[in-house]
Design a protein around this motif. Structure first.
Motif, short mmCIF file in Angstrom:
data_model
loop_
_atom_site.label_atom_id
_atom_site.label_comp_id
_atom_site.label_asym_id
_atom_site.label_seq_id
_atom_site.Cartn_x
_atom_site.Cartn_y
_atom_site.Cartn_z
N LEU A 9 0.85 -1.19 0.00
CA LEU A 9 0.00 0.00 0.00
C LEU A 9 0.89 1.24 0.00
CD1 LEU A 9 -2.48 -1.20 2.78
CD2 LEU A 9 -2.82 -1.28 0.30
N PRO A 10 0.30 2.42 -0.29
CA PRO A 10 1.11 3.65 -0.14
C PRO A 10 1.73 3.65 1.25
CG PRO A 10 -1.04 4.16 -1.10
CD PRO A 10 -1.09 2.70 -0.69
N PRO A 11 3.03 3.95 1.35
CA PRO A 11 3.72 3.72 2.62
C PRO A 11 3.23 4.56 3.80
CG PRO A 11 5.22 4.64 0.94
CD PRO A 11 3.95 4.30 0.26
N PRO A 63 1.87 1.00 -5.15
CA PRO A 63 2.55 0.25 -6.21
C PRO A 63 1.57 -0.65 -6.96
CG PRO A 63 3.70 0.01 -4.10
CD PRO A 63 2.40 0.69 -3.81
N GLY A 64 1.70 -0.70 -8.28
CA GLY A 64 0.88 -1.61 -9.08
C GLY A 64 -0.50 -1.10 -9.40
N GLU A 65 -0.92 -0.04 -8.75
CA GLU A 65 -2.27 0.48 -9.03
C GLU A 65 -2.25 1.28 -10.33
OE1 GLU A 65 -5.16 1.63 -5.82
OE2 GLU A 65 -3.29 1.96 -4.72
N LEU A 71 2.50 9.71 -21.35
CA LEU A 71 1.94 8.39 -21.01
C LEU A 71 0.72 8.09 -21.90
CD1 LEU A 71 2.06 8.64 -17.11
CD2 LEU A 71 3.59 7.31 -18.59
N HIS A 72 0.60 6.83 -22.26
CA HIS A 72 -0.54 6.38 -23.07
C HIS A 72 -1.16 5.14 -22.45
CE1 HIS A 72 2.06 8.59 -25.98
NE2 HIS A 72 0.91 9.03 -26.44
N HIS A 73 -2.41 4.89 -22.79
CA HIS A 73 -3.11 3.69 -22.36
C HIS A 73 -2.28 2.44 -22.70
CE1 HIS A 73 -6.55 1.02 -21.59
NE2 HIS A 73 -6.21 0.38 -22.70
N GLY A 74 -2.10 1.57 -21.72
CA GLY A 74 -1.36 0.34 -21.96
C GLY A 74 0.10 0.41 -21.55
N ASP A 75 0.60 1.62 -21.27
CA ASP A 75 1.99 1.76 -20.83
C ASP A 75 2.18 1.19 -19.42
OD1 ASP A 75 2.74 3.06 -23.14
OD2 ASP A 75 2.74 5.07 -22.25
N VAL A 76 3.42 0.85 -19.11
CA VAL A 76 3.82 0.58 -17.73
C VAL A 76 5.00 1.50 -17.43
CG1 VAL A 76 4.77 -1.09 -16.09
CG2 VAL A 76 3.03 -1.81 -17.75
N VAL A 77 4.89 2.31 -16.38
CA VAL A 77 5.97 3.22 -16.02
C VAL A 77 6.60 2.75 -14.72
CG1 VAL A 77 4.35 4.87 -14.98
CG2 VAL A 77 6.62 5.64 -15.63
N GLU A 78 7.92 2.73 -14.73
CA GLU A 78 8.70 2.10 -13.67
C GLU A 78 9.77 3.08 -13.24
OE1 GLU A 78 9.68 -2.23 -14.49
OE2 GLU A 78 11.68 -1.34 -14.34
N ILE A 79 9.82 3.38 -11.96
CA ILE A 79 10.86 4.27 -11.44
C ILE A 79 11.70 3.48 -10.45
CG2 ILE A 79 11.31 6.43 -10.22
CD1 ILE A 79 8.30 7.10 -11.11
N GLU A 80 13.00 3.39 -10.75
CA GLU A 80 13.90 2.65 -9.87
C GLU A 80 14.88 3.61 -9.21
OE1 GLU A 80 16.28 -0.40 -11.70
OE2 GLU A 80 17.32 -0.86 -9.82
N ILE A 81 15.01 3.48 -7.91
CA ILE A 81 16.09 4.18 -7.20
C ILE A 81 16.89 3.09 -6.50
CG2 ILE A 81 16.69 5.86 -5.41
CD1 ILE A 81 14.21 7.44 -6.01
N PRO A 82 18.06 2.70 -7.10
CA PRO A 82 18.86 1.63 -6.48
C PRO A 82 19.19 2.01 -5.03
CG PRO A 82 19.65 2.11 -8.70
CD PRO A 82 18.64 3.17 -8.37
N GLY A 83 19.04 1.07 -4.13
CA GLY A 83 19.19 1.36 -2.71
C GLY A 83 17.84 1.52 -2.03
N ILE A 84 16.81 1.85 -2.80
CA ILE A 84 15.44 1.90 -2.24
C ILE A 84 14.62 0.76 -2.87
CG2 ILE A 84 13.34 3.24 -1.89
CD1 ILE A 84 14.98 5.78 -1.96
N GLY A 85 14.35 0.82 -4.18
CA GLY A 85 13.55 -0.21 -4.81
C GLY A 85 13.00 0.29 -6.13
N THR A 86 11.89 -0.27 -6.55
CA THR A 86 11.26 0.09 -7.82
C THR A 86 9.77 0.30 -7.61
OG1 THR A 86 12.89 -1.19 -9.07
CG2 THR A 86 10.83 -0.65 -10.21
N LEU A 87 9.26 1.39 -8.16
CA LEU A 87 7.82 1.70 -8.15
C LEU A 87 7.30 1.53 -9.57
CD1 LEU A 87 5.22 2.95 -6.83
CD2 LEU A 87 6.14 5.20 -7.50
N SER A 88 6.35 0.63 -9.75
CA SER A 88 5.85 0.34 -11.08
C SER A 88 4.33 0.50 -11.11
CB SER A 88 6.23 -1.10 -11.45
OG SER A 88 5.68 -1.45 -12.70
N ASN A 89 3.83 1.19 -12.14
CA ASN A 89 2.37 1.37 -12.26
C ASN A 89 1.94 1.28 -13.71
OD1 ASN A 89 3.30 3.28 -9.82
ND2 ASN A 89 1.21 2.60 -9.42
N PRO A 90 0.87 0.54 -14.00
CA PRO A 90 0.29 0.53 -15.34
C PRO A 90 -0.51 1.82 -15.59
CG PRO A 90 -0.68 -1.20 -13.94
CD PRO A 90 0.14 -0.33 -13.06
N VAL A 91 -0.69 2.13 -16.87
CA VAL A 91 -1.43 3.33 -17.28
C VAL A 91 -2.65 2.89 -18.07
CG1 VAL A 91 -1.30 5.47 -18.61
CG2 VAL A 91 0.75 4.60 -17.44
#
Lengths: 262, 262
Positions: free
Chosen positions: B48-50, B99-101, B237-257
């Motif tokens: 969930l949102p932290p 995440p993932g929403e 961003l367009h319908h069907g995209d997946v956007v992923e933000i990675e900060i090494p040392g923290i993790g990855t936040l990924s969300n579909p569009v």
């Protein structure tokens, strides 16, 4: 019906206000609830901000007389740029205080004024609501002071210092569920002297348009609050002032003003 | 230490993430708490949102490369006007998703882009905090996507449609308490392809300045969140995209569009 949030000793509750007493409500005012037989004198309790919103929205520059006053007195270029369209913004829940609590003038401030306004209280989750349906998503109305800085100390496009400082959001004293929001007088007094009197009939964007409009892009949640704009002129606040906003049919919101001690 | 908020069946909890498991935490992560012996596989739970913040602040235009990109691509006049000073604004808690929403593109929108950013998580009430003391008020750091509209559909000075639409605030996947916030890479990928890579060392207003600065006028509360700006260029961003933000040392936040269904 007047619904108040209040504190007594170390607990808090919602209550039904009748005359000079408040009866404890069991359950959430946004869902099923019952009015109990337990009541207190209003003088015994501490009235709190009527909700704890997830979002505190505002529609500014919503009366012609207020726009004219602001253009004359203050930052005309900004006002004109802002006044062309429906322009909701977030005041932020962080600045909210209740009736009787101190409005604190930041040490850096050289000009802060009051704005007495009608406050919308959302009752049900609202998203893509039509203007016609909007009344069904409103629980009732309260009173707000949209305390605002102007001048160089608060020259932020983002409204950060201008609108969102701690204590710049007095709200209360309670929620009135049975008024016509577009037929109310707003009277603002400074140290007992009337300085502004306006009618909510003069809103450019009325309460139903405002709820419908914001809900086109944002889900409004139970307890969320929306400022509807100041009707007329405003005055600077100084240490030692008491500012009082009365909306007959709802009640009176009164707050003292103090300078920050640094 | 990685602290996550997660759901399992119909309850939610904070937990300590180690490897691919999360151990249930008893008590508030902002006060006394203990890590229990009960744990789940991350694949079994829903992150969930932290936090559930009282305020979601942002400092925009905080990297020279991003300002240059925006001036070239978009609304140069507005960007230049905005970029002269420390200018925190409120994104609003209403837009937060986990995440993932799904990020939902409003039906009216003709242009929406991602902005991958480092997110500050406040740990203790902070008011009039110095830059030197600011680290003591920060619990840790997470990742945010400051999803943003541009163009005529979102031309609000107030950032209402531009920044505050439902789902425009993905945050997560968890809070990392042990990183140097000014020595992190931010990598943004669209459909698996890297589009931007920047370093938090390039911030104009660093995390400690930002917390100190906002706290001069506003009390920041435990769980409050602050966006720190996108480091570089952005993409639509367009319908069907997946956007992923990675900060090494923290993790990855990924969300579909997805496009809004009306």
């Amino acid at each position: 019906m007047k619904l108040a949030r209040f504190g007594y000793d170390d607990w808090e509750s919602y209550g039904l206000v009748e005359g000079d007493r408040v009866s404890v409500i069991q359950g959430s005012i946004f869902r099923e609830h019952t009015v109990t037989g337990v009541s207190y004198a209003l003088s015994e309790v501490k009235l709190l901000p009527p909700t704890q919103p997830t979002a505190y929205w505002a529609v500014g520059l919503n009366y012609a007389a207020h726009i004219a006053h602001q253009e004359e007195a203050l930052d005309a270029e900004r006002i004109q740029r802002d006044s062309s369209a429906f322009r909701p913004w977030q005041k932020g829940a962080n600045c909210i205080i209740g009736p009787g609590e101190n409005i604190v003038l930041p040490a850096e401030s050289d000009y802060v004024h009051y704005e007495g306004e009608l406050l919308i209280v959302i009752g049900k989750p609202a998203r893509r609501v039509s203007v016609e349906d909007a009344p069904n998503y409103i629980l009732g109305y309260s009173i707000a002071n949209d305390v605002s800085g102007e001048g160089s100390w608060a020259a932020d496009l983002s409204n950060w210092r201008r609108k969102m400082c701690d204590t710049f959001g007095p709200v209360g004293p309670w929620i009135e569920t049975d008024v016509d929001p577009h037929d109310l007088e707003i009277i603002t007094r400074l140290n007992g002297q009337e300085h502004d009197r306006g009618s909510t009939s003069g809103m450019i964007y009325d309460c139903y348009y405002t709820v419908s409009g914001i809900s086109q892009f944002v889900t409004l949640r139970p307890g969320d609050l929306i400022l509807t704009g100041a009707p007329g002129s405003v005055e600077q606040l100084h240490h030692g002032d008491v500012v009082e906003i009365e909306i007959p049919g709802i009640g009176t919101l009164s707050n003292p003003v103090v300078a920050e001690e640094v």
